[in-house]
Design a protein around this motif. Structure first.
Motif, PDB file in Angstrom:
ATOM      1  N   SER A 122      22.189  98.126  19.123  1.00 28.96           N
ATOM      2  CA  SER A 122      22.598  99.457  20.067  1.00 28.96           C
ATOM      3  C   SER A 122      22.056 100.579  19.582  1.00 28.96           C
ATOM      4  N   THR A 123      21.416 101.426  20.453  1.00 33.67           N
ATOM      5  CA  THR A 123      21.039 102.613  19.851  1.00 33.67           C
ATOM      6  C   THR A 123      21.516 103.587  20.833  1.00 33.67           C
ATOM      7  N   SER A 124      21.759 104.882  20.383  1.00 29.82           N
ATOM      8  CA  SER A 124      22.152 106.221  21.010  1.00 29.82           C
ATOM      9  C   SER A 124      21.417 107.391  20.423  1.00 29.82           C
ATOM     10  N   THR A 125      20.846 108.398  21.366  1.00 30.82           N
ATOM     11  CA  THR A 125      20.511 109.251  20.850  1.00 30.82           C
ATOM     12  C   THR A 125      21.083 110.632  21.470  1.00 30.82           C
ATOM     13  N   VAL A 132      21.858 106.864  16.344  1.00 33.53           N
ATOM     14  CA  VAL A 132      22.629 105.961  15.741  1.00 33.53           C
ATOM     15  C   VAL A 132      22.389 104.688  16.076  1.00 33.53           C
ATOM     16  N   SER A 133      22.173 103.693  15.274  1.00 34.42           N
ATOM     17  CA  SER A 133      21.905 102.364  15.595  1.00 34.42           C
ATOM     18  C   SER A 133      22.745 101.296  14.864  1.00 34.42           C
ATOM     19  N   SER A 134      23.239 100.525  15.613  1.00 34.69           N
ATOM     20  CA  SER A 134      24.216  99.314  15.148  1.00 34.69           C
ATOM     21  C   SER A 134      24.203  98.055  15.564  1.00 34.69           C
ATOM     22  N   ASP A 135      24.084  96.942  14.841  1.00 36.17           N
ATOM     23  CA  ASP A 135      23.929  95.737  15.341  1.00 36.17           C
ATOM     24  C   ASP A 135      25.042  94.892  14.352  1.00 36.17           C
ATOM     25  N   ASP A 136      24.997  93.583  14.447  1.00 36.38           N
ATOM     26  CA  ASP A 136      25.944  92.822  13.591  1.00 36.38           C
ATOM     27  C   ASP A 136      25.733  92.873  12.003  1.00 36.38           C
ATOM     28  N   ASN A 137      24.422  93.236  11.750  1.00 36.33           N
ATOM     29  CA  ASN A 137      24.031  93.353  10.280  1.00 36.33           C
ATOM     30  C   ASN A 137      23.772  94.511   9.667  1.00 36.33           C
ATOM     31  N   LYS A 154      34.240 103.888   6.942  1.00 38.89           N
ATOM     32  CA  LYS A 154      33.956 105.189   6.336  1.00 38.89           C
ATOM     33  C   LYS A 154      32.555 105.562   6.529  1.00 38.89           C
ATOM     34  N   MET A 155      31.663 104.675   6.467  1.00 38.17           N
ATOM     35  CA  MET A 155      30.390 105.488   6.700  1.00 38.17           C
ATOM     36  C   MET A 155      30.326 105.868   7.926  1.00 38.17           C
ATOM     37  N   GLU A 156      30.633 105.039   9.452  1.00 35.20           N
ATOM     38  CA  GLU A 156      30.667 105.486  10.513  1.00 35.20           C
ATOM     39  C   GLU A 156      31.663 106.892  10.728  1.00 35.20           C
ATOM     40  N   ASP A 157      32.508 107.021  10.189  1.00 34.89           N
ATOM     41  CA  ASP A 157      33.003 108.180  10.179  1.00 34.89           C
ATOM     42  C   ASP A 157      32.489 109.270   9.442  1.00 34.89           C
ATOM     43  N   LEU A 158      31.811 109.114   8.632  1.00 36.75           N
ATOM     44  CA  LEU A 158      31.063 109.971   7.687  1.00 36.75           C
ATOM     45  C   LEU A 158      30.087 110.372   8.785  1.00 36.75           C
ATOM     46  N   GLY A 159      29.143 109.705   9.599  1.00 32.05           N
ATOM     47  CA  GLY A 159      28.301 110.145  10.623  1.00 32.05           C
ATOM     48  C   GLY A 159      28.878 111.131  11.617  1.00 32.05           C
ATOM     49  N   ASP A 160      30.254 110.814  11.919  1.00 30.06           N
ATOM     50  CA  ASP A 160      30.913 111.769  12.826  1.00 30.06           C
ATOM     51  C   ASP A 160      31.027 113.126  11.932  1.00 30.06           C
ATOM     52  N   PRO A 193      26.775 109.937  18.447  1.00 29.82           N
ATOM     53  CA  PRO A 193      26.881 109.427  19.856  1.00 29.82           C
ATOM     54  C   PRO A 193      27.184 108.041  19.628  1.00 29.82           C
ATOM     55  N   ALA A 194      27.903 107.610  20.296  1.00 26.47           N
ATOM     56  CA  ALA A 194      28.358 105.886  20.174  1.00 26.47           C
ATOM     57  C   ALA A 194      27.378 105.056  20.669  1.00 26.47           C
ATOM     58  N   PRO A 195      26.943 104.085  19.780  1.00 30.69           N
ATOM     59  CA  PRO A 195      25.818 103.323  20.430  1.00 30.69           C
ATOM     60  C   PRO A 195      26.582 102.588  21.791  1.00 30.69           C
ATOM     61  N   PRO A 196      25.555 102.135  22.832  1.00 36.29           N
ATOM     62  CA  PRO A 196      26.294 101.750  23.903  1.00 36.29           C
ATOM     63  C   PRO A 196      26.849 100.473  23.544  1.00 36.29           C
ATOM     64  N   GLN A 197      27.841 100.207  24.523  1.00 32.67           N
ATOM     65  CA  GLN A 197      28.477  98.806  24.366  1.00 32.67           C
ATOM     66  C   GLN A 197      27.720  97.765  24.607  1.00 32.67           C
ATOM     67  N   ARG A 198      27.910  96.580  24.213  1.00 33.44           N
ATOM     68  CA  ARG A 198      27.067  95.248  24.369  1.00 33.44           C
ATOM     69  C   ARG A 198      27.711  94.689  25.623  1.00 33.44           C
ATOM     70  N   PRO A 199      26.775  94.309  26.412  1.00 32.70           N
ATOM     71  CA  PRO A 199      26.924  93.715  27.676  1.00 32.70           C
ATOM     72  C   PRO A 199      27.633  92.159  27.175  1.00 32.70           C
ATOM     73  N   LYS A 200      28.808  91.964  27.905  1.00 33.73           N
ATOM     74  CA  LYS A 200      29.570  90.684  27.803  1.00 33.73           C
ATOM     75  C   LYS A 200      28.666  89.406  28.400  1.00 33.73           C
ATOM     76  N   ALA A 201      28.725  88.468  27.565  1.00 32.59           N
ATOM     77  CA  ALA A 201      27.940  87.361  28.107  1.00 32.59           C
ATOM     78  C   ALA A 201      28.523  86.609  29.311  1.00 32.59           C
ATOM     79  N   PRO A 202      27.571  86.004  30.303  1.00 28.34           N
ATOM     80  CA  PRO A 202      27.857  85.858  31.605  1.00 28.34           C
ATOM     81  C   PRO A 202      28.881  84.481  31.370  1.00 28.34           C
TER      82      PRO A 202
END
Length: 137
Positions: A23-26, A36-41, A108-114, A126-135
């Motif tokens: 997820s990426t948001s600008t 901000v970019s965030s994934d599982d890892n 803590k790091m995500e809060d630091l970004g805010d 900016p919050a990364p977009p929510q992941r689409p739910k699996a069908p």
């Protein structure tokens, strides 16, 4: 023919549902650009802003992470197990490997970004977009 197309479509959707998501948001506001970019890892935060606000942002980072591991007149770097933060005039980069750090440190790091976003003049990171739910099958 419809069965073949349907089967191919379902196979494609299955691969999409189980693949790793990023997820990426600008956000851009006058002279401020935050990404901000965030994934599982991984988590990353990048900001560019007016250089006059660098000391305020650096102060917030220093309150959260302590003194930098490396510092010069132009750059401050914090490095630890699974994360790095660098501050230069008008630019901040934060990287974190979620597989290495604790859940508490991730928050803590995500809060630091805010907090940094607010210090440089943006409402919030900016919050990364929510992941689409699996069908559902």
């Amino acid at each position: 023919m419809q069965k073949i197309v349907f089967s191919l479509l379902m196979t494609f959707l299955s691969f999409q549902a189980f693949s790793q998501k990023t997820s990426t948001s600008t956000s851009t506001n006058s002279n401020i650009s935050i990404s901000v970019s965030s994934d599982d890892n991984d988590y990353s935060y990048n900001a560019r802003f007016d250089s006059g606000k660098t000391s305020a942002a650096k102060s917030i980072i220093q309150k959260t992470l302590g003194n930098p591991t490396e510092a010069t007149d132009r750059t401050a770097i914090w490095e630890g197990k699974g994360y790095s933060v660098s501050v230069r005039q008008g630019k901040i980069e934060m990287e974190m490997d979620k597989d290495v750090v604790t859940k508490a440190f991730q928050l803590k790091m995500e809060d630091l970004g805010d907090q940094v976003s607010e210090a440089i003049g943006s409402q919030k990171a900016p919050a990364p977009p929510q992941r689409p739910k699996a069908p559902r099958n």
